[in-house]
Design a protein around this motif. Structure first.
Motif, short mmCIF file in Angstrom:
data_model
loop_
_atom_site.label_atom_id
_atom_site.label_comp_id
_atom_site.label_asym_id
_atom_site.label_seq_id
_atom_site.Cartn_x
_atom_site.Cartn_y
_atom_site.Cartn_z
N MET A 1 0.97 -1.08 0.26
CA MET A 1 -0.41 0.06 0.22
C MET A 1 1.03 0.93 0.03
SD MET A 1 -2.68 1.25 3.10
CE MET A 1 -4.29 -0.21 2.13
N THR A 2 0.98 2.13 -1.18
CA THR A 2 1.12 3.36 -0.80
C THR A 2 0.62 4.43 -0.16
OG1 THR A 2 0.31 4.55 -2.22
CG2 THR A 2 2.30 2.62 -3.40
N VAL A 3 1.89 5.15 0.35
CA VAL A 3 1.36 6.22 1.42
C VAL A 3 -0.18 7.52 1.14
CG1 VAL A 3 1.84 9.07 2.05
CG2 VAL A 3 3.71 7.19 1.59
N ALA A 4 -0.13 7.76 -0.42
CA ALA A 4 -1.35 8.29 -1.45
C ALA A 4 -2.86 6.66 -0.60
CB ALA A 4 -1.33 8.27 -2.54
N GLU A 5 -2.18 5.86 -0.90
CA GLU A 5 -2.97 4.44 -0.58
C GLU A 5 -3.70 4.90 0.67
OE1 GLU A 5 -2.47 1.97 -4.32
OE2 GLU A 5 -1.69 1.18 -2.19
N THR A 15 1.19 13.59 4.22
CA THR A 15 1.82 14.16 5.44
C THR A 15 1.67 13.63 7.03
OG1 THR A 15 2.12 16.59 4.01
CG2 THR A 15 2.37 16.66 6.36
N HIS A 16 0.33 13.04 7.01
CA HIS A 16 0.15 12.86 8.48
C HIS A 16 0.20 11.06 8.33
CE1 HIS A 16 -2.24 12.54 12.01
NE2 HIS A 16 -2.42 11.01 11.97
N VAL A 17 0.26 10.80 6.97
CA VAL A 17 0.66 9.55 6.86
C VAL A 17 2.55 9.18 7.34
CG1 VAL A 17 0.92 7.06 5.54
CG2 VAL A 17 -1.85 8.51 5.20
N LEU A 18 2.78 10.00 6.77
CA LEU A 18 4.25 9.93 6.67
C LEU A 18 4.99 10.66 8.39
CD1 LEU A 18 5.35 12.28 4.37
CD2 LEU A 18 5.48 9.15 4.08
N LYS A 19 4.28 11.24 9.08
CA LYS A 19 4.40 11.43 10.45
C LYS A 19 3.65 10.23 11.10
CE LYS A 19 3.56 16.37 10.32
NZ LYS A 19 2.52 17.85 10.78
N LEU A 20 3.03 9.66 10.61
CA LEU A 20 2.55 8.00 11.59
C LEU A 20 3.63 7.21 11.56
CD1 LEU A 20 -1.23 7.62 10.36
CD2 LEU A 20 -0.60 8.53 12.98
N LEU A 21 4.08 7.26 10.13
CA LEU A 21 5.27 6.72 10.18
C LEU A 21 6.55 7.05 10.39
CD1 LEU A 21 5.23 5.95 5.72
CD2 LEU A 21 4.83 3.80 7.44
N SER A 27 4.15 1.10 9.62
CA SER A 27 4.80 0.10 9.47
C SER A 27 5.44 0.17 7.97
CB SER A 27 4.82 -1.10 10.01
OG SER A 27 4.83 -2.31 9.93
N GLU A 28 6.73 0.33 7.66
CA GLU A 28 6.46 0.19 6.42
C GLU A 28 7.12 -0.54 6.06
OE1 GLU A 28 9.95 2.57 3.32
OE2 GLU A 28 10.41 2.53 4.96
N VAL A 29 7.17 -1.57 5.07
CA VAL A 29 6.84 -2.61 4.26
C VAL A 29 8.20 -2.84 3.35
CG1 VAL A 29 6.72 -4.69 2.67
CG2 VAL A 29 5.02 -3.90 4.12
N LEU A 30 9.57 -3.68 3.47
CA LEU A 30 10.65 -3.44 3.19
C LEU A 30 10.90 -4.63 2.33
CD1 LEU A 30 13.32 -2.74 6.39
CD2 LEU A 30 12.05 -0.76 4.66
N PRO A 31 11.66 -4.67 1.08
CA PRO A 31 12.66 -3.00 0.17
C PRO A 31 10.99 -2.52 -0.06
CG PRO A 31 12.56 -5.30 -1.10
CD PRO A 31 11.14 -5.32 -0.04
N GLY A 32 11.74 -1.06 -0.46
CA GLY A 32 10.23 -0.60 -1.19
C GLY A 32 10.15 -0.38 -2.82
N GLU A 33 9.57 0.25 -3.39
CA GLU A 33 9.29 0.14 -4.40
C GLU A 33 10.91 0.64 -5.09
OE1 GLU A 33 7.03 -0.61 -6.70
OE2 GLU A 33 6.18 -1.55 -4.68
N PRO A 34 10.96 0.44 -6.76
CA PRO A 34 12.53 1.17 -7.47
C PRO A 34 12.56 2.41 -8.18
CG PRO A 34 11.40 -1.07 -8.56
CD PRO A 34 10.73 -0.91 -7.33
N ASP A 35 11.63 3.30 -7.52
CA ASP A 35 11.00 4.62 -7.88
C ASP A 35 11.06 5.23 -7.00
OD1 ASP A 35 9.00 4.06 -7.06
OD2 ASP A 35 7.37 4.62 -8.64
#
Length: 72
Positions: A1-5, A15-21, A27-35
């Motif tokens: 799931m992306t930040v926008a989703e 921005t709020h999602v990034l603050k929650l992260l 929690s972030e799934v690793l690894p991230g997208e290539p972009d």
């Protein structure tokens, strides 16, 4: 799931999602997208949503006057 989703799912800004992260509430799934796009764990988003909905309901229920009707 992306930040926008995640933002759309939670009805908040990206921005709020990034603050929650950053705060560790999601929690972030690793690894991230290539972009470079961040991938967020769906289950952490769902857990956060359930927790906030429960807190909202509890607050609204506590504001009810049903238990103590106004006197005459």
């Amino acid at each position: 799931m992306t930040v926008a989703e995640a933002a759309r799912y939670l009805f908040v800004s990206r921005t709020h999602v990034l603050k929650l992260l950053a705060a560790g509430k999601l929690s972030e799934v690793l690894p991230g997208e290539p972009d470079g796009e961040l991938n967020i764990d769906f289950f952490s988003v769902e857990a956060y949503r359930n927790t906030t909905e429960y807190a909202q309901r509890a607050y609204l229920d506590s504001q009810s006057e049903d238990d103590n009707p106004p006197g005459l």
